[in-house]
Design an enzyme around this catalytic site. Structure first.
Site, PDB file in Angstrom:
ATOM      1  N   PRO A   2       8.313  -3.934  15.598  1.00  0.00           N
ATOM      2  CA  PRO A   2       9.351  -2.949  15.264  1.00  0.00           C
ATOM      3  C   PRO A   2       9.874  -2.273  16.533  1.00  0.00           C
ATOM      4  O   PRO A   2       9.095  -1.867  17.382  1.00  0.00           O
ATOM      5  CB  PRO A   2       8.617  -1.928  14.398  1.00  0.00           C
ATOM      6  CG  PRO A   2       7.327  -2.557  14.010  1.00  0.00           C
ATOM      7  CD  PRO A   2       7.017  -3.587  15.046  1.00  0.00           C
ATOM      8  N   GLU A   3      11.170  -2.194  16.663  1.00  0.00           N
ATOM      9  CA  GLU A   3      11.769  -1.494  17.794  1.00  0.00           C
ATOM     10  C   GLU A   3      12.332  -0.151  17.310  1.00  0.00           C
ATOM     11  O   GLU A   3      12.274   0.174  16.129  1.00  0.00           O
ATOM     12  CB  GLU A   3      12.838  -2.369  18.446  1.00  0.00           C
ATOM     13  CG  GLU A   3      12.215  -3.583  19.128  1.00  0.00           C
ATOM     14  CD  GLU A   3      12.974  -4.022  20.371  1.00  0.00           C
ATOM     15  OE1 GLU A   3      13.778  -3.229  20.904  1.00  0.00           O
ATOM     16  OE2 GLU A   3      12.752  -5.153  20.811  1.00  0.00           O
TER      17      GLU A   3
END
Ligand SMILES: [Zn+2]
Length: 299
Positions: A2-3
């Site tokens: 996840p960014e």
């Protein structure tokens, strides 16, 4: 992995249920994730009201009425979902999601449900906020009142790439004299916080800059610095907007927050035509991580 835009999407999805809600019970289904869970966490949080759900870089910050905060990091594969409290309604059939075009894996397999917040929300009633993490690289840390800013996870973080604070002038001052290449400088969390591999590739491509170029060269060219700062803000903002639409479109059907399909200009498109010039997108490895870029139209 996840960014920042995914984490911000998770935050926005959890916020309506969690902010203002009271923690009735916290259930930990194992002793640890990447780190051991804080001692007596349920006793510490039970009965407390959640006053805000914030974010710094890729950390979710759950702040309680006594001033303590939980720092939640999603690691490689962490996700949150909201379900009706199982004490008042039957659980949905749990199912492992197959590869469905999302750029990082997600899971609803209950074997990976490691943390369950039972909360009482004024608006939504009893809800379970469930943290699922098959690879268990995520973590939860508890931070006392007033300790958040100096916490080791947060204190050295650089500027946020959201909003307007990241300007060309700020970027130029951060990169001044930096002999390192642009890819590495942009991933340096002490300079800009929360930028990851995907959005660094995308921002460089959008600016027409090679990831191999020295960061100092951008610092010396105000126009280039402004263009790169603008691209960074744009790719992050567009992804957050895409995440927001995914919340509206899929929350009922899926319940897993922060996962959205997003089409990238260069990321993960090795050999496919560049969307600006048609030349094949190239992949190189920098510091052990893939970089995707177009050598034909990025200088
Ligand atoms: Zn190109």
């Amino acid at each position: 992995m996840p960014e920042l835009p995914e984490v911000e999407t998770v935050r926005r999805g959890l916020q309506p249920v969690m902010e203002g809600a009271v923690v009735e019970k916290l259930v930990l289904n194992r002793p640890d994730l990447r780190f051991p869970f804080p001692e007596n966490l349920n006793e510490r949080l039970q009965g407390q009201k959640i006053v805000s759900l914030g974010r710094r870089a890729k950390y979710l910050l759950i702040e309680f009425e006594d001033g303590a905060s939980l720092i939640s990091h999603l690691g490689m594969s962490g996700s949150y979902r909201i379900e009706p409290d199982l004490r008042i309604s039957a659980p949905k059939q749990a199912q492992e999601q197959a590869d469905d075009g999302f750029h990082y894996p997600r899971s609803k397999n209950p074997a990976h449900d490691h943390v369950v917040f039972h909360v009482q929300s004024e608006i939504y009633g009893q809800r379970q906020v469930i943290y699922n993490d098959p690879r268990r690289f995520g973590f939860l840390l508890l931070c006392g009142a007033g300790e958040l800013a100096d916490h080791p996870s947060l204190k050295d973080l650089g500027i946020e790439p959201t909003g307007n604070s990241l300007s060309g002038a700020v970027l130029a001052s951060l990169f001044k004299g930096k002999k390192t290449v642009l890819k590495a400088a942009l991933l340096d969390q002490r300079l800009i916080a929360g930028l990851g591999n995907i959005y660094v590739c995308e921002a460089l491509w959008r600016t027409g800059l090679s990831p191999l170029r020295a960061a100092a060269e951008v610092a010396e060219d105000p126009k280039l610095a402004e263009a790169l700062a603008t691209s960074i803000r744009e790719v992050i903002a567009e992804a957050i907007v895409a995440g927001g639409s995914s919340l509206r479109d899929h929350r009922q059907a899926d319940g897993t927050l922060g996962y959205f399909q997003h089409s990238f200009a260069v990321y993960d498109r090795e050999g496919e035509p560049c969307r600006r010039c048609g030349a094949p997108v190239q992949r190189i490895v920098q510091n052990g991580r893939s970089t995707f870029f177009c050598a034909a139209c990025s200088v």
